[in-house]
Scaffold this motif. Structure first.
Motif, PDB file in Angstrom:
ATOM      1  N   GLY A 199      36.070  41.040  50.134  1.00  0.00           N
ATOM      2  CA  GLY A 199      35.793  41.717  51.411  1.00  0.00           C
ATOM      3  C   GLY A 199      37.007  42.486  51.902  1.00  0.00           C
ATOM      4  N   ARG A 200      37.338  42.293  53.185  1.00  0.00           N
ATOM      5  CA  ARG A 200      38.454  43.070  53.770  1.00  0.00           C
ATOM      6  C   ARG A 200      39.805  42.698  53.163  1.00  0.00           C
ATOM      7  NH1 ARG A 200      40.483  39.317  57.412  1.00  0.00           N
ATOM      8  NH2 ARG A 200      38.921  37.734  57.836  1.00  0.00           N
ATOM      9  N   ASN A 201      39.824  41.635  52.358  1.00  0.00           N
ATOM     10  CA  ASN A 201      41.079  41.232  51.708  1.00  0.00           C
ATOM     11  C   ASN A 201      41.365  42.007  50.422  1.00  0.00           C
ATOM     12  OD1 ASN A 201      41.527  38.817  53.470  1.00  0.00           O
ATOM     13  ND2 ASN A 201      39.566  38.219  52.552  1.00  0.00           N
ATOM     14  N   ALA A 202      40.428  42.859  50.004  1.00  0.00           N
ATOM     15  CA  ALA A 202      40.541  43.489  48.677  1.00  0.00           C
ATOM     16  C   ALA A 202      41.862  44.251  48.520  1.00  0.00           C
ATOM     17  CB  ALA A 202      39.354  44.424  48.435  1.00  0.00           C
ATOM     18  N   PHE A 203      42.162  45.149  49.444  1.00  0.00           N
ATOM     19  CA  PHE A 203      43.347  45.990  49.236  1.00  0.00           C
ATOM     20  C   PHE A 203      44.662  45.305  49.633  1.00  0.00           C
ATOM     21  CE2 PHE A 203      39.787  48.996  49.134  1.00  0.00           C
ATOM     22  CZ  PHE A 203      39.974  49.457  47.832  1.00  0.00           C
ATOM     23  N   PRO A 204      44.678  44.480  50.696  1.00  0.00           N
ATOM     24  CA  PRO A 204      45.914  43.704  50.921  1.00  0.00           C
ATOM     25  C   PRO A 204      46.279  42.836  49.715  1.00  0.00           C
ATOM     26  CG  PRO A 204      44.545  43.649  52.889  1.00  0.00           C
ATOM     27  CD  PRO A 204      43.736  44.346  51.823  1.00  0.00           C
ATOM     28  N   MET A 205      45.288  42.192  49.097  1.00  0.00           N
ATOM     29  CA  MET A 205      45.595  41.369  47.921  1.00  0.00           C
ATOM     30  C   MET A 205      45.989  42.249  46.731  1.00  0.00           C
ATOM     31  SD  MET A 205      45.581  38.089  48.336  1.00  0.00           S
ATOM     32  CE  MET A 205      46.429  38.390  49.870  1.00  0.00           C
ATOM     33  N   ALA A 206      45.367  43.431  46.625  1.00  0.00           N
ATOM     34  CA  ALA A 206      45.750  44.354  45.549  1.00  0.00           C
ATOM     35  C   ALA A 206      47.227  44.732  45.699  1.00  0.00           C
ATOM     36  CB  ALA A 206      44.870  45.606  45.583  1.00  0.00           C
ATOM     37  N   ALA A 207      47.618  45.032  46.934  1.00  0.00           N
ATOM     38  CA  ALA A 207      49.020  45.414  47.167  1.00  0.00           C
ATOM     39  C   ALA A 207      49.952  44.258  46.818  1.00  0.00           C
ATOM     40  CB  ALA A 207      49.207  45.830  48.628  1.00  0.00           C
ATOM     41  N   ALA A 208      49.547  43.027  47.177  1.00  0.00           N
ATOM     42  CA  ALA A 208      50.375  41.855  46.854  1.00  0.00           C
ATOM     43  C   ALA A 208      50.476  41.691  45.332  1.00  0.00           C
ATOM     44  CB  ALA A 208      49.790  40.596  47.491  1.00  0.00           C
ATOM     45  N   GLY A 209      49.359  41.832  44.659  1.00  0.00           N
ATOM     46  CA  GLY A 209      49.354  41.689  43.193  1.00  0.00           C
ATOM     47  C   GLY A 209      50.242  42.719  42.526  1.00  0.00           C
ATOM     48  N   ILE A 210      50.164  43.947  43.028  1.00  0.00           N
ATOM     49  CA  ILE A 210      50.996  45.013  42.460  1.00  0.00           C
ATOM     50  C   ILE A 210      52.478  44.690  42.690  1.00  0.00           C
ATOM     51  CG2 ILE A 210      51.635  47.460  42.666  1.00  0.00           C
ATOM     52  CD1 ILE A 210      48.640  47.925  43.605  1.00  0.00           C
ATOM     53  N   ALA A 211      52.802  44.309  43.922  1.00  0.00           N
ATOM     54  CA  ALA A 211      54.210  44.048  44.261  1.00  0.00           C
ATOM     55  C   ALA A 211      54.761  42.839  43.514  1.00  0.00           C
ATOM     56  CB  ALA A 211      54.348  43.844  45.770  1.00  0.00           C
ATOM     57  N   MET A 212      53.914  41.853  43.250  1.00  0.00           N
ATOM     58  CA  MET A 212      54.376  40.610  42.623  1.00  0.00           C
ATOM     59  C   MET A 212      54.371  40.687  41.095  1.00  0.00           C
ATOM     60  SD  MET A 212      52.366  37.948  45.132  1.00  0.00           S
ATOM     61  CE  MET A 212      52.561  36.508  44.099  1.00  0.00           C
ATOM     62  N   GLY A 213      53.968  41.822  40.546  1.00  0.00           N
ATOM     63  CA  GLY A 213      53.994  41.960  39.083  1.00  0.00           C
ATOM     64  C   GLY A 213      52.767  41.421  38.388  1.00  0.00           C
ATOM     65  N   GLY A 214      51.708  41.164  39.153  1.00  0.00           N
ATOM     66  CA  GLY A 214      50.450  40.705  38.549  1.00  0.00           C
ATOM     67  C   GLY A 214      49.508  41.863  38.292  1.00  0.00           C
ATOM     68  N   ASN A 215      48.246  41.547  38.166  1.00  0.00           N
ATOM     69  CA  ASN A 215      47.217  42.550  37.919  1.00  0.00           C
ATOM     70  C   ASN A 215      46.150  42.438  39.008  1.00  0.00           C
ATOM     71  OD1 ASN A 215      48.309  43.490  35.262  1.00  0.00           O
ATOM     72  ND2 ASN A 215      48.028  41.303  34.847  1.00  0.00           N
ATOM     73  N   VAL A 216      45.273  43.442  39.066  1.00  0.00           N
ATOM     74  CA  VAL A 216      44.370  43.553  40.218  1.00  0.00           C
ATOM     75  C   VAL A 216      42.927  43.761  39.785  1.00  0.00           C
ATOM     76  CG1 VAL A 216      43.791  45.068  42.171  1.00  0.00           C
ATOM     77  CG2 VAL A 216      46.178  44.484  41.729  1.00  0.00           C
ATOM     78  N   ARG A 217      42.014  43.063  40.480  1.00  0.00           N
ATOM     79  CA  ARG A 217      40.584  43.358  40.318  1.00  0.00           C
ATOM     80  C   ARG A 217      40.017  43.865  41.626  1.00  0.00           C
ATOM     81  NH1 ARG A 217      35.913  38.922  38.820  1.00  0.00           N
ATOM     82  NH2 ARG A 217      35.243  39.037  40.992  1.00  0.00           N
ATOM     83  N   VAL A 218      39.242  44.945  41.540  1.00  0.00           N
ATOM     84  CA  VAL A 218      38.449  45.438  42.674  1.00  0.00           C
ATOM     85  C   VAL A 218      37.065  45.791  42.155  1.00  0.00           C
ATOM     86  CG1 VAL A 218      40.291  46.351  44.180  1.00  0.00           C
ATOM     87  CG2 VAL A 218      39.360  47.798  42.343  1.00  0.00           C
ATOM     88  N   GLY A 219      36.157  46.070  43.062  1.00  0.00           N
ATOM     89  CA  GLY A 219      34.816  46.488  42.648  1.00  0.00           C
ATOM     90  C   GLY A 219      33.768  45.972  43.610  1.00  0.00           C
ATOM     91  N   PHE A 220      32.548  46.491  43.420  1.00  0.00           N
ATOM     92  CA  PHE A 220      31.458  46.152  44.342  1.00  0.00           C
ATOM     93  C   PHE A 220      31.171  44.654  44.382  1.00  0.00           C
ATOM     94  CE2 PHE A 220      29.331  50.603  43.834  1.00  0.00           C
ATOM     95  CZ  PHE A 220      30.189  51.119  44.792  1.00  0.00           C
ATOM     96  N   GLU A 221      31.426  43.942  43.302  1.00  0.00           N
ATOM     97  CA  GLU A 221      31.202  42.490  43.316  1.00  0.00           C
ATOM     98  C   GLU A 221      31.969  41.831  44.456  1.00  0.00           C
ATOM     99  OE1 GLU A 221      31.476  40.511  39.554  1.00  0.00           O
ATOM    100  OE2 GLU A 221      31.739  38.531  40.445  1.00  0.00           O
ATOM    101  N   ASP A 222      33.144  42.391  44.741  1.00  0.00           N
ATOM    102  CA  ASP A 222      34.061  41.746  45.681  1.00  0.00           C
ATOM    103  C   ASP A 222      34.117  42.430  47.037  1.00  0.00           C
ATOM    104  OD1 ASP A 222      34.896  40.155  43.420  1.00  0.00           O
ATOM    105  OD2 ASP A 222      36.039  41.909  42.757  1.00  0.00           O
ATOM    106  N   ASN A 223      33.867  43.729  47.054  1.00  0.00           N
ATOM    107  CA  ASN A 223      34.056  44.498  48.286  1.00  0.00           C
ATOM    108  C   ASN A 223      33.321  45.833  48.166  1.00  0.00           C
ATOM    109  OD1 ASN A 223      35.274  45.881  50.560  1.00  0.00           O
ATOM    110  ND2 ASN A 223      36.626  46.824  49.050  1.00  0.00           N
ATOM    111  N   LEU A 224      32.597  46.196  49.216  1.00  0.00           N
ATOM    112  CA  LEU A 224      31.767  47.406  49.169  1.00  0.00           C
ATOM    113  C   LEU A 224      32.383  48.580  49.925  1.00  0.00           C
ATOM    114  CD1 LEU A 224      28.446  45.498  49.868  1.00  0.00           C
ATOM    115  CD2 LEU A 224      29.082  46.554  47.683  1.00  0.00           C
TER     116      LEU A 224
END
Ligand code: KMH
Ligand code: ZN
Length: 276
Positions: free
Chosen positions: A207-232
């Protein structure tokens, strides 16, 4: 060097979201291919796949998965596909395991029972052992889906006992499902600190956490998932027109933060597919 590149996964369909919520949610094979292609063209190296009947009903049918996988591979021959073995809440283990009979490179393996909104998503120890056994036999690399803090410990114990494929493990921390672990940076840090040193990880914010978590994942050296399953939504009140739009936003964030985007072949290298 592929090692520091960002792997973007697009969860293009899911099992719970509907066209009533966002008309771009794909149901038919053609719609699923179109959404997969939009995500891959935007920069996704991986597509996490659920499939539907034409009326939107979620299904784990082997035949429907084969039809969708073949059609996606025609358009996106390099993409890594991660079929779901989670399916939809309430499906039996046998139903859920069907896509593993197609010998995909990877598949999800859900790491414990949890609340899922008003429902309970059941993943008992016997179920998880059966899923682990199947993935060992079929040489499928699991993506270990952790919706709750305790799921990490559960699957690490299973790996120690040889009940699921072991090193190097790939985790997906799905944070913010109603009733499960909240999507916060401290929670993500706790999970990342608990994985083996040679493991890889992805974060999914719901939901609304999709992009804040994406930014955290990017900054922390991890990887990111997004898509309609998780956020529209592309942003507050603005529905995304395609999965490609959601992936493109992650690409923009990554560029701003200095992470290059991994191709599918680079993702295979980062995820150590040679050790499957
Ligand atoms: N549809 C959710 C209940 C997975 O793909 O492995 C479970 C899910 C997990 O989507
Ligand atoms: Zn899924």
């Amino acid at each position: 060097m592929a090692a520091n590149k960002l792997i973007i996964t697009a969860a293009i369909c899911g099992a719970e979201v509907t066209k009533e919520q966002n008309p771009a949610v794909p149901y038919t094979v053609e719609e699923i291919v179109k959404e997969a292609k939009s995500a891959v063209d935007a920069g996704a190296a991986i597509v996490h796949l659920h499939v539907r009947e034409n009326d939107g009903t979620p299904t784990q049918s082997k035949a429907r998965f084969k039809e969708c996988i073949d059609a996606i591979m025609k358009e996106c021959p390099k993409v890594i596909l991660i079929p779901s073995t989670g399916g939809a809440v309430g499906m039996t283990a046998e139903e859920r395991l069907q896509p593993t009979e197609l010998f995909p490179e990877m598949a999800t393996l859900d790491c414990g029972t949890c609340n899922f909104g008003d429902d309970v998503f059941e993943n008992t120890m016997p179920m998880m052992r059966a899923f682990g056994q199947r993935m060992i036999e079929n040489h499928i690399k699991p993506e270990y889906e952790c919706f709750e803090m305790g799921h990490l410990d559960t699957v690490l114990n299973m790996a120690r006992k040889g009940q699921v494929p072991g090193d190097p493990m790939q985790f997906n921390f799905v944070l913010g499902v109603p009733g499960c672990t909240p999507a916060t940076v401290p929670n993500l840090c706790w999970l990342v600190n608990g994985i083996p040193s040679n493991a890889t990880w992805t974060v999914t914010g719901v939901g609304r956490n999709a992009f804040p978590m994406a930014a955290a994942g990017i900054a922390m050296g991890g990887n990111v998932r997004v898509g309609f399953e998780d956020n529209l939504y592309l942003s507050k009140g603005v529905l995304a027109k395609s999965n490609g739009e959601l992936v493109d936003k992650v690409v923009r964030l990554a560029k701003e933060l200095g992470r290059e985007i991994a191709t599918s072949d680079e993702a295979r290298e980062i995820l150590s597919f040679d050790k499957r």
